[in-house]
Design a protein around this motif. Structure first.
Motif, PDB file in Angstrom:
ATOM      1  N   ASP A 278       0.834  -1.071   0.084  1.00 48.11           N
ATOM      2  CA  ASP A 278       0.001  -0.026  -0.038  1.00 48.11           C
ATOM      3  C   ASP A 278       0.856   1.382   0.014  1.00 48.11           C
ATOM      4  N   PRO A 279       1.185   1.788  -1.257  1.00 47.49           N
ATOM      5  CA  PRO A 279       1.994   3.098  -1.127  1.00 47.49           C
ATOM      6  C   PRO A 279       1.423   4.298  -0.458  1.00 47.49           C
ATOM      7  N   SER A 280       0.236   4.166  -0.055  1.00 48.05           N
ATOM      8  CA  SER A 280      -0.182   5.448   0.681  1.00 48.05           C
ATOM      9  C   SER A 280       0.213   5.267   2.225  1.00 48.05           C
ATOM     10  N   VAL A 281       0.757   3.935   2.762  1.00 48.36           N
ATOM     11  CA  VAL A 281       1.119   3.669   3.842  1.00 48.36           C
ATOM     12  C   VAL A 281       2.533   3.669   4.078  1.00 48.36           C
ATOM     13  N   LEU A 282       3.291   4.570   4.504  1.00 49.56           N
ATOM     14  CA  LEU A 282       4.650   4.528   4.618  1.00 49.56           C
ATOM     15  C   LEU A 282       5.347   4.395   5.866  1.00 49.56           C
ATOM     16  N   HIS A 283       4.380   4.374   7.025  1.00 48.24           N
ATOM     17  CA  HIS A 283       4.709   4.091   8.364  1.00 48.24           C
ATOM     18  C   HIS A 283       3.486   4.130   9.176  1.00 48.24           C
ATOM     19  N   VAL A 284       3.739   3.660  10.357  1.00 47.03           N
ATOM     20  CA  VAL A 284       2.491   3.313  11.167  1.00 47.03           C
ATOM     21  C   VAL A 284       3.411   3.857  12.696  1.00 47.03           C
ATOM     22  N   ASN A 285       3.245   4.974  13.360  1.00 46.37           N
ATOM     23  CA  ASN A 285       3.632   5.340  14.551  1.00 46.37           C
ATOM     24  C   ASN A 285       5.081   5.752  14.382  1.00 46.37           C
ATOM     25  N   ARG A 286       5.566   5.910  13.242  1.00 46.87           N
ATOM     26  CA  ARG A 286       7.136   6.362  13.151  1.00 46.87           C
ATOM     27  C   ARG A 286       7.358   7.688  13.706  1.00 46.87           C
ATOM     28  N   GLU A 287       8.309   8.025  14.495  1.00 43.92           N
ATOM     29  CA  GLU A 287       8.618   9.482  14.710  1.00 43.92           C
ATOM     30  C   GLU A 287       8.944  10.194  13.339  1.00 43.92           C
ATOM     31  N   ALA A 288       8.624  11.659  13.615  1.00 45.61           N
ATOM     32  CA  ALA A 288       9.132  12.392  12.463  1.00 45.61           C
ATOM     33  C   ALA A 288      10.514  12.357  12.264  1.00 45.61           C
ATOM     34  N   PRO A 289      11.081  12.555  11.082  1.00 44.20           N
ATOM     35  CA  PRO A 289      12.623  12.534  10.823  1.00 44.20           C
ATOM     36  C   PRO A 289      13.171  13.821  11.515  1.00 44.20           C
ATOM     37  N   ARG A 290      14.216  13.530  11.713  1.00 44.98           N
ATOM     38  CA  ARG A 290      15.105  14.668  12.734  1.00 44.98           C
ATOM     39  C   ARG A 290      16.544  14.391  12.235  1.00 44.98           C
ATOM     40  N   ALA A 291      17.420  15.357  12.706  1.00 46.39           N
ATOM     41  CA  ALA A 291      18.883  15.280  12.687  1.00 46.39           C
ATOM     42  C   ALA A 291      19.355  14.093  13.080  1.00 46.39           C
ATOM     43  N   SER A 292      20.544  13.872  12.618  1.00 49.90           N
ATOM     44  CA  SER A 292      21.221  12.460  13.305  1.00 49.90           C
ATOM     45  C   SER A 292      22.134  12.914  14.616  1.00 49.90           C
ATOM     46  N   TYR A 293      21.754  12.691  15.679  1.00 49.87           N
ATOM     47  CA  TYR A 293      22.664  12.880  16.897  1.00 49.87           C
ATOM     48  C   TYR A 293      22.355  11.721  17.969  1.00 49.87           C
ATOM     49  N   ILE A 294      23.248  11.984  18.968  1.00 48.29           N
ATOM     50  CA  ILE A 294      23.108  11.064  20.121  1.00 48.29           C
ATOM     51  C   ILE A 294      23.091  11.934  21.554  1.00 48.29           C
ATOM     52  N   PRO A 295      22.094  11.855  22.161  1.00 51.19           N
ATOM     53  CA  PRO A 295      22.249  12.797  23.513  1.00 51.19           C
ATOM     54  C   PRO A 295      23.256  12.300  24.255  1.00 51.19           C
TER      55      PRO A 295
ATOM     56  N   SER B 154      13.518  -4.736   3.689  1.00 48.57           N
ATOM     57  CA  SER B 154      12.922  -3.567   3.214  1.00 48.57           C
ATOM     58  C   SER B 154      11.911  -2.823   3.859  1.00 48.57           C
ATOM     59  N   CYS B 155      11.273  -3.480   4.623  1.00 51.47           N
ATOM     60  CA  CYS B 155      10.411  -2.886   5.828  1.00 51.47           C
ATOM     61  C   CYS B 155      10.082  -3.714   6.924  1.00 51.47           C
ATOM     62  N   LEU B 156       9.864  -3.370   7.881  1.00 47.16           N
ATOM     63  CA  LEU B 156       9.641  -3.659   9.244  1.00 47.16           C
ATOM     64  C   LEU B 156       8.283  -3.554  10.189  1.00 47.16           C
ATOM     65  N   TYR B 157       7.903  -4.675  10.966  1.00 46.30           N
ATOM     66  CA  TYR B 157       6.823  -4.376  11.841  1.00 46.30           C
ATOM     67  C   TYR B 157       7.452  -4.601  13.251  1.00 46.30           C
ATOM     68  N   VAL B 158       7.158  -3.965  14.335  1.00 44.55           N
ATOM     69  CA  VAL B 158       7.979  -3.897  15.631  1.00 44.55           C
ATOM     70  C   VAL B 158       6.692  -4.146  16.738  1.00 44.55           C
ATOM     71  N   TRP B 159       7.212  -4.991  17.589  1.00 37.17           N
ATOM     72  CA  TRP B 159       6.278  -5.062  18.780  1.00 37.17           C
ATOM     73  C   TRP B 159       7.260  -5.106  19.831  1.00 37.17           C
ATOM     74  N   VAL B 160       6.665  -4.447  21.106  1.00 42.67           N
ATOM     75  CA  VAL B 160       7.498  -4.596  22.317  1.00 42.67           C
ATOM     76  C   VAL B 160       6.427  -5.062  23.541  1.00 42.67           C
ATOM     77  N   ASN B 161       6.967  -6.109  24.055  1.00 44.79           N
ATOM     78  CA  ASN B 161       6.340  -6.986  25.066  1.00 44.79           C
ATOM     79  C   ASN B 161       4.865  -7.321  24.614  1.00 44.79           C
ATOM     80  N   GLY B 162       4.766  -7.688  23.118  1.00 46.24           N
ATOM     81  CA  GLY B 162       3.802  -8.212  22.698  1.00 46.24           C
ATOM     82  C   GLY B 162       2.869  -7.531  22.121  1.00 46.24           C
ATOM     83  N   VAL B 163       3.138  -6.206  22.088  1.00 46.44           N
ATOM     84  CA  VAL B 163       2.185  -4.986  21.768  1.00 46.44           C
ATOM     85  C   VAL B 163       2.692  -4.629  20.476  1.00 46.44           C
ATOM     86  N   PHE B 164       1.867  -4.382  19.505  1.00 53.79           N
ATOM     87  CA  PHE B 164       2.108  -3.900  18.171  1.00 53.79           C
ATOM     88  C   PHE B 164       2.649  -2.260  18.224  1.00 53.79           C
ATOM     89  N   VAL B 165       4.168  -1.748  17.920  1.00 51.45           N
ATOM     90  CA  VAL B 165       4.592  -0.640  18.159  1.00 51.45           C
ATOM     91  C   VAL B 165       4.364   0.354  16.829  1.00 51.45           C
TER      92      VAL B 165
END
Length: 1011
Positions: free
Chosen positions: A10-27, A143-154
């Motif tokens: 589905d080319p209309s779905v590029l992500h679900v719950n993904r954060e908005a892109p940002r600059a590369s950094y580590i705090p 090429s794409c990924l689905y993520v779950w944490v502790n059994g819950v879809f992320v």
């Protein structure tokens, strides 16, 4: 059956719950730790790299629901190291294809049998994170990924080579947690990721957790403004927060001294401004970097800042107001064992090799590289063309697909969001890197409104960098509106076309050769021609050679013999064979001779003769920003290849784009006869990050006006004796004081040469026009095979001999060379003469069939006996050279071996020849052998343990069977190598296209130790 949304089609779905892109950094917790730049030293960073439980399925339809559940049993699963690619770990199919999709071309659909990789890992969250917000970051998943944490879809994400970040604060708990990831081999994004490479899958870049303050700086864009005279700079830290926050920006210089600070209360978006007088400017030659520390709450973010201005004015590409030539390469992420998982030491090795070979530009073909690679480019000093992860090359006019289909996705509104998403995520991640000087909107994806939307968004977000996209060139018949692009770009145009573009005043945009001079196999052979034109015209920006490395996969035969594999070696279909073996370096990063050629052609120092009689040399600085004080010249003078003088010149000082004259303090009142050659080697005089003192940057050679030449110092008076000539059974035997030669009159050639009873031929001598095709002979080879060059044999029409006098015998042969079906390729008249010293002189007159474009070569091929392994020659070396690939070799006397003359290309082909040889000797370890010369001229020389037919037949270097004998080629000429596998045809000056010529050789049996 797995119960999930089928987002992958589905080319209309590029992500679900993904954060908005940002600059590369580590705090980090403080500026000093942040300055070290080591991720693991941040208390807010936790790697998830390491061993994961893994299960591979040939189809996602076979994946059972619940594998991601908290406490699901994975005891029987495999262990897999992350990051890595499945295919390099024995799962799925290693597959190389260039243009063609590995799936049916039916966007947005992919096969139902869509391979899936399941990853599961348990992890702990440290107690100190209890008041933090945890984020999960994947830097690259194909090429794409689905993520779950502790059994819950992320969430879900696609777009393989840019990050996917998820807020997992709602899903984690104190103590042990479990993350589960499902990666699919294909999704609708696969249609946008059809790059020329091995098709790898999996979590192939780093994955980690970040602990953030509940209110934190989410993003920062460090912009800058420089005054017209570059004497003043203003830094604008555009900060985005997720709530009200006091933010401080601190600017430090490269030595760590604090220069300026600014503070502001930011609620959502704000700008912190810092002014700086007399800033040190960043460029690839002197990559000076400041450091900006953005502090808020418990966190410190560090950004390297390079002050520079990029602009195009009057059709000229400029950095800091100076016209700059981009001397670049295209670089894929490629590791011979790890695939697209690239360790940082491997990145550094690439960059150091590039610096040592005068490369200043990298095009990240054809996707954003690991962000740490860009950090290194900032530090080492490279100009980077950052390219969006976008290529839909396989959308072609196949079957019933209408003409012009190449542009389908680029114009289709359903795909606009996917196109733009790839520009947005690239720009947002990489916007703060000084090294990035151009944004590229992808590669070979047609051209249409979707590209325009990408470019328009990019220009609005970052107007400080120009926009590139080659696929909009008019030759592709796409949308004619190219106003959003700032430069004209071309792949593999001819040198003539490039010069015509530069000379046409109606062409307002600068020209960038995003790909040129295809380096596949034995090549490229046209670098000097391109750069003579590029240097000449300000409108020409330069270009990037295709490409940096051979993409061979390190593997071995069933018998355990190691080799580098290419397309088809794993049964992969469709495949493009060895078209992935097309780099300037081997897979293990050993330089090809083509890289040595590039180094010399683009060298930043030009050394020319001013007045050789006075020892005066002009040195021109082709650096754009630095002087020559970091360099010195080591000079040598050789007489007939032997050292006659040497010294150092330390006083180099020419400023950027300036020249100076130096004097070589060599005693020129020499009366010893010989040929004197001056070699000027420009070398580093100090340690750099990428090379040690003494590293050579460039060289030049000049023949000095000294005493008269002496046949390269080999005026040998040879005593001649009477000879006898006897014909018996069609074989003419010619004998003298210490030699015995045999000539087969029916074959029209010598079948034996000997001195003191030592045989020096192991097979009949023969004329030859065939060479094992180079990769760049790809299209010429078809005609050569049709004409029978590879199967040509000699027809003898007449063979007569006469004894000219007491010490000379002449043999005249009328002959032709041709293969079955076709008429003869060449017709010739050869006269062989043997004198009383045993020397054989050949003079051959050749006429070439009129309808042939050009011959690969013409010359004499000899087979010398086992043990003929020692080589000495006067000509160009120390490595192979051809008429169009000889800028990196120098004239001199070289002593080597047959094995060392061989260049082990992954796919065997013509290699190891030496252009412009004046004389050569091939002998055994005791110096017994044959000496060759071409009176009044030079010849192309090769000595190998492989015949052309051996090289032609072998698909890989390990398939070659080394002959005990030595095959010697003494060629009148060898055609050039060019770059025709993906470029223009071989240029006319480099073709052996003469229809009539004469060639002379002498062959003399020698005992070297007696001379």
């Amino acid at each position: 059956m797995l119960q999930i949304g089928k987002y992958w089609e589905d080319p209309s779905v590029l992500h679900v719950n993904r954060e908005a892109p940002r600059a590369s950094y580590i705090p980090y917790a403080d500026a000093d730790t942040a300055r070290e730049g080591k991720r693991g030293r941040s208390p807010y960073y936790q790697t998830l790299n390491g061993t994961w439980k893994f299960r591979y399925y040939e189809s996602v339809s076979r994946v059972e629901d619940g594998f991601y559940a908290d406490g699901a049993d994975t005891a029987g699963w495999d262990d897999l190291l992350v990051p890595s690619c499945w295919q390099t770990n024995g799962y799925d199919q290693l597959h190389y294809t260039n243009v063609n999709y590995p799936i049916p071309c039916d966007p947005p659909y992919v096969p139902d049998a869509n391979p899936a990789g399941l990853y599961v890992r348990d992890f702990l969250i440290r107690d100190s994170w209890s008041e933090k917000v945890p984020y999960l970051v994947f830097e690259g998943v194909n090429s794409c990924l689905y993520v779950w944490v502790n059994g819950v879809f992320v969430g879900y994400s696609q777009g393989s080579r840019v990050p996917a970040e998820f807020d997992i604060s709602r899903y984690v708990r104190s103590g042990s947690n479990r993350i589960a990831v499902m990666v699919l081999k294909w999704c609708d994004g696969t249609y946008l990721e059809d790059q020329d490479l091995w098709r790898f899958s999996g979590i192939f870049r780093d994955v980690y957790l970040l602990a953030r303050d509940k209110t934190h700086v989410r993003d920062a864009f460090v912009r800058q403004r420089l005054s017209d005279d570059f004497g003043e700079a203003e830094l604008y830290a555009e900060v985005e927060t997720n709530g009200r926050l006091d933010v401080t920006a601190e600017l430090r210089d490269a030595e760590g001294r604090t220069l300026r600070t600014a503070s502001a209360a930011v609620d959502g978006k704000g700008v912190l401004t810092i002014a700086l007088a007399k800033p040190e400017l960043w460029n690839a030659e002197r990559p000076y970097l400041y450091e900006l520390f953005v502090k808020a709450g418990d966190e410190v973010l560090r950004f390297r800042v390079g002050f520079r201005r990029i602009e195009i004015s009057d059709g000229v590409f400029r950095i800091n107001g100076v016209p700059v030539k981009l001397k670049g390469v295209n670089r894929h992420d490629s590791h011979p064992e790890l695939g697209q998982t690239i360790p940082i030491r491997h990145m550094i090795r690439d960059l150091e090799l590039m610096k040592r070979h005068n490369v200043n530009t990298i095009r990240t073909s054809h996707y954003p590289n690991d962000p740490r690679f860009l950090d290194l480019c900032d530090e080492y000093g490279f100009y980077v063309i950052d390219e969006a992860d976008l290529e839909c090359h396989g959308i072609r006019s196949y079957d019933a697909v209408p003409e012009g289909a190449f542009h389908t996705l680029a114009k289709h509104p359903d795909w606009k969001a996917a196109f733009v998403d790839r520009a947005v995520r690239m720009v947002e991640r990489d916007k703060n890197h000084a090294s990035i000087v151009i944004w590229s909107m992808g590669n070979e994806s047609g051209y249409g409104t979707n590209h325009m939307a990408m470019a328009e968004w990019t220009k609005e977000r970052d107007p400080s960098r120009p926009i590139h996209y080659e696929g909009a060139a008019s030759i592709y018949n796409g949308d004619p509106n190219v106003d959003c692009l700032d430069m004209e770009s071309r792949m593999y145009p001819s040198v003539e076309w490039v010069e015509q573009y530069a000379a046409d005043p109606t062409n307002r945009k600068p020209l960038f050769l995003c790909e040129y001079s295809h380096a596949m196999g034995n090549g490229p052979g046209d670098l000097r021609d391109y750069w003579d034109v590029i240097y000449k015209h300000p409108k020409l920006m330069g270009g990037c050679v295709w490409e940096w490395c051979d993409h061979g996969i390190k593997t071995e035969t069933p018998e355990g013999v190691p080799f580098y594999a290419y397309g088809g070696d794993f049964g992969d279909k469709p495949n493009d064979g060895n078209f992935c073996i097309d780099g300037l370096v081997y897979p293990d990063r050993k330089p090809h001779t083509g890289l040595l050629e590039l180094k010399q052609v683009i060298a930043p120092v030009l050394v020319e003769a001013a007045d050789l009689a006075a020892g005066s040399i002009r040195v021109t600085n082709r650096y754009d920003f630095i002087d020559l004080s970091h360099l010195a010249i080591h000079w040598t003078v050789e007489r007939d290849g032997e050292l006659a003088g040497q010294g150092q010149l330390w006083e180099l000082e020419a400023g950027p784009r300036q020249s100076q004259t130096v004097t070589v303090p060599w005693e020129r009142s020499v009366t010893v006869p010989g040929r004197y050659v001056l070699t000027m080697s420009v070398r580093l005089n100090r340690e750099t990050r990428w090379a040690a003192p003494g590293h050579e940057i460039a060289f030049a050679q000049f023949e000095l006006p000294a005493a008269a030449g002496s046949d390269a110092g080999r005026k040998i008076v040879r005593e001649t004796f009477d000879v006898t000539a006897n014909e018996d059974g069609g074989v003419l035997t010619i004998e003298g004081f210490d030699f015995r030669h045999r000539f087969d009159l029916s074959l029209g050639t010598f079948v034996g040469l000997s001195k003191h009873g030592v045989p020096m031929l192991a097979a009949p001598a023969r004329f030859n026009v065939w060479r094992a095709p180079t990769d760049n002979d790809m299209y010429a080879k078809k005609k050569w095979l049709e004409e029978g060059f590879d199967r040509a044999f000699m027809k003898v029409y007449r063979c007569e001999w006469t004894k000219r006098d007491r010490s000379a015998v002449d043999i005249a042969v009328d002959f032709s060379l041709g293969g079955y079906i076709r008429s003869p390729i060449v017709r010739g008249k050869a006269v062989w003469s043997v004198d009383g010293s045993g020397e054989v002189a050949l003079r051959v007159h050749v006429q070439v069939k009129n309808n042939l474009d050009y011959l690969p070569r013409f010359g004499l091929q000899l087979t010398m006996p086992r043990g003929s392994d020692e080589v000495e020659y006067f000509g160009y070396g120390p490595h192979e050279s051809y008429v169009d690939k000889r800028q990196s070799v120098r004239r001199g006397l070289f002593r080597t071996t047959v094995d060392d003359m061989f260049e082990p290309y992954v796919k065997p082909q013509e290699n190891g020849s030496r252009y412009g040889t004046e004389w050569a000797v091939v002998s055994n370890a005791q110096g017994m052998g044959l000496a060759f010369a071409s009176p009044g001229g030079t010849f192309s020389f090769n000595a190998s343990h492989y015949a052309p037919e051996d090289l032609t037949a072998a698909g890989h270097d390990h398939e070659l069977v080394k002959r005990k004998e030595t095959i010697v080629h003494l060629d009148y000429k060898m055609s050039g190598v060019g770059s025709g596998s993906c470029g223009p045809q071989l240029m006319e000056p480099y073709r052996l296209n003469e229809k009539e010529f004469e060639f002379g050789l002498t062959i003399r049996p020698v005992f070297r130790e007696d001379e």
